[in-house]
Design a protein around this motif. Structure first.
Motif, short mmCIF file in Angstrom:
data_model
loop_
_atom_site.label_atom_id
_atom_site.label_comp_id
_atom_site.label_asym_id
_atom_site.label_seq_id
_atom_site.Cartn_x
_atom_site.Cartn_y
_atom_site.Cartn_z
N UNK A 71 -35.78 -43.89 -75.92
CA UNK A 71 -34.44 -43.35 -75.82
C UNK A 71 -33.70 -43.58 -77.14
N UNK A 72 -32.61 -42.87 -77.32
CA UNK A 72 -31.66 -43.17 -78.38
C UNK A 72 -30.30 -43.40 -77.71
N UNK A 73 -29.33 -43.82 -78.48
CA UNK A 73 -28.02 -44.11 -77.91
C UNK A 73 -26.95 -43.64 -78.88
N UNK A 74 -25.79 -43.16 -78.41
CA UNK A 74 -25.31 -43.22 -77.02
C UNK A 74 -25.60 -41.96 -76.18
N UNK A 117 -29.47 -50.91 -78.79
CA UNK A 117 -30.31 -49.76 -78.48
C UNK A 117 -30.55 -49.55 -76.98
N UNK A 118 -30.31 -50.56 -76.19
CA UNK A 118 -30.66 -50.54 -74.76
C UNK A 118 -29.41 -50.64 -73.90
N UNK A 119 -28.61 -51.67 -74.15
CA UNK A 119 -27.47 -51.96 -73.28
C UNK A 119 -26.35 -50.94 -73.42
N UNK A 120 -26.28 -50.23 -74.55
CA UNK A 120 -25.21 -49.26 -74.76
C UNK A 120 -25.41 -47.97 -73.97
N UNK A 132 -29.82 -59.37 -64.77
CA UNK A 132 -31.15 -59.98 -64.59
C UNK A 132 -32.25 -59.08 -65.15
N UNK A 133 -32.15 -57.81 -64.85
CA UNK A 133 -33.20 -56.86 -65.27
C UNK A 133 -33.39 -56.89 -66.78
N UNK A 134 -32.30 -57.02 -67.52
CA UNK A 134 -32.39 -57.00 -68.97
C UNK A 134 -33.00 -58.30 -69.50
N UNK A 135 -32.61 -59.42 -68.91
CA UNK A 135 -33.23 -60.70 -69.30
C UNK A 135 -34.74 -60.65 -69.07
N UNK A 187 -31.47 -46.73 -69.22
CA UNK A 187 -32.10 -47.76 -70.05
C UNK A 187 -33.60 -47.81 -69.77
N UNK A 188 -34.37 -47.79 -70.84
CA UNK A 188 -35.82 -47.85 -70.70
C UNK A 188 -36.39 -48.89 -71.65
N UNK A 189 -37.35 -49.69 -71.19
CA UNK A 189 -37.94 -50.72 -72.05
C UNK A 189 -38.70 -50.10 -73.21
#
Length: 392
Positions: A253-256, A214-217, A358-361, A223-225
């Motif tokens: 958000x939604x993806x893609x 949902x985030x990385x794609x 790093x930001x995603x971790x 990308x929003x938390x």
């Protein structure tokens, strides 16, 4: 051209008789011929192993895993990080020790691959990333699942719109065990002094599937938390660590395509020590992950941390169900793919991996912070500390 070789030092688990189970699995995979996974551009050598207290434990680990000589055996982490032959250190200590151990490696000027969960809290994770940036060193959280060919293909299917706009993900990673009989109170899975509990150890994989789909794609700029997090947690009556955690997340958000939707996207991430995702261990309970889009869904069979099969199920009338198997080469566990990523990043001069930046971790650690806050799960001050060095 010869493959780019990386020289590894292994920093093992301090609480186990040998250097540690996960470290053993990692090293055995590193020692396999890269050609079995079609890798020709990078290679790996294990040059040093350290136990926190006994050189003999490091020596036994080297013998048990079959590491070729020469490989140094150390009885302290200080000796390991001072070894000039080591390019990168794999940190496989308990979560409680990650911040202190990784800081020690970074301060010594070495690159780091650190086991999940990255740290105990997001504040620690931020300091590690800031330190790596300042010292121009590579740092990555070892979420091996992200680097599997299956995971890569699932993310690509989402990005290509194979199941339309993804609006919901349900992910479960649970082990059905007799907690009192198997673990008691001292085992790292339930021991709060070691940041025990199912969230940091097992729930990280449920969240991995939520975030990588949902985030990385989405492109990084989009990308929003999560905009909302609701968590329910059951605490183990003997230690206070979590034995069951369920998390509901909403993303803005939604993806893609990131198109506006009234509900944006939602996810449920679950983990449990007493219930199992797969009760009979024969994958009868399939799937462990459901990724649901407007044109169909992708179902990933468990276990969530090491899946080997997914199904692409289109909406009625829009195609046939496609089942795809991803057996692991040889009898490997599959930890070599994350090691290959480290090697390529070092070769290319990168400080972080695009597959898990790093930001995603940090965002995932922030989610787990909020889940713990809602569930009333706190850890001892010394392992939550952002002061380095702190004696643990």
């Amino acid at each position: 051209m010869a493959p780019h070789n990386v020289r590894w030092g292994i920093m093992g688990e301090t609480t186990l008789p040998a250097t540690g189970g996960i470290a053993s699995t990692f090293v055995r995979d590193l020692l396999r011929d890269p050609s079995i996974r079609g890798t020709a551009d990078v290679s790996h050598t294990v040059v040093a192993v350290a136990s926190s207290s006994h050189q003999s434990r490091a020596e036994k680990f080297i013998s048990d895993t079959g590491i070729p000589t020469p490989c140094a055996a150390y009885g302290s982490y200080e000796e390991l990080v001072a070894d000039g032959n080591v390019d990168v250190v794999y940190v496989a200590t308990p979560h409680s020790h990650h911040f202190q151990n990784v800081m020690q490696v970074l301060e010594a000027g070495k690159h780091v691959l650190c086991e999940k969960s990255f740290t105990v809290n997001a504040a620690q994770a931020k300091i590690l990333c800031e330190t790596a940036q300042k010292k121009n060193l590579f740092l990555m959280e070892a979420v091996w699942t992200r680097y599997f060919p299956l995971s890569i293909q699932v993310r690509e299917l989402i990005q290509k719109g194979a199941i339309g706009e993804v609006l919901r993900v349900v992910a479960d990673n649970s082990f059905g065990d007799d907690v009192e009989e198997k673990w008691g109170t001292e085992h790292r899975m339930v021991n709060k002094d070691l940041a025990g509990g199912c969230l940091l150890d097992l729930g990280i994989y449920s969240l991995t599937w939520v975030f990588q789909t949902l985030y990385h794609t989405l492109p990084r700029a989009q990308r929003k938390p999560p905009s909302a997090i609701s968590a329910h947690m059951a605490l183990y009556h003997l230690t206070g660590a979590d034995e069951a955690t369920t998390i509901l997340l909403s993303f803005p958000t939604s993806t893609p395509s990131n198109l506006p939707h009234p509900g944006q996207s939602q996810a449920v991430a679950m983990t449990h020590l007493r219930l199992s995702t797969d009760p009979d261990e024969r994958n009868s309970a399939r799937p462990a992950i459901r990724i649901q889009g407007t044109k169909g869904e992708i179902q990933v069979d468990g276990p969530a941390f090491r899946p080997q099969r997914y199904r692409l199920i289109p909406k009625k009338g829009e195609g046939e169900i496609k089942e795809v198997d991803f057996p692991f080469p040889g009898d490997a566990m599959g930890m070599f793919w994350e090691a290959d990523e480290v090697a390529r990043c070092l070769r290319d001069g990168k400080l972080e991996s695009d597959t898990l930046p790093w930001e995603e971790s940090i965002v995932i650690m922030e989610v787990m912070d909020e889940v713990r806050r809602q569930g009333g799960l706190t850890y001892p001050e010394k392992i939550e500390s952002t002061v380095y060095p702190t004696q643990l």
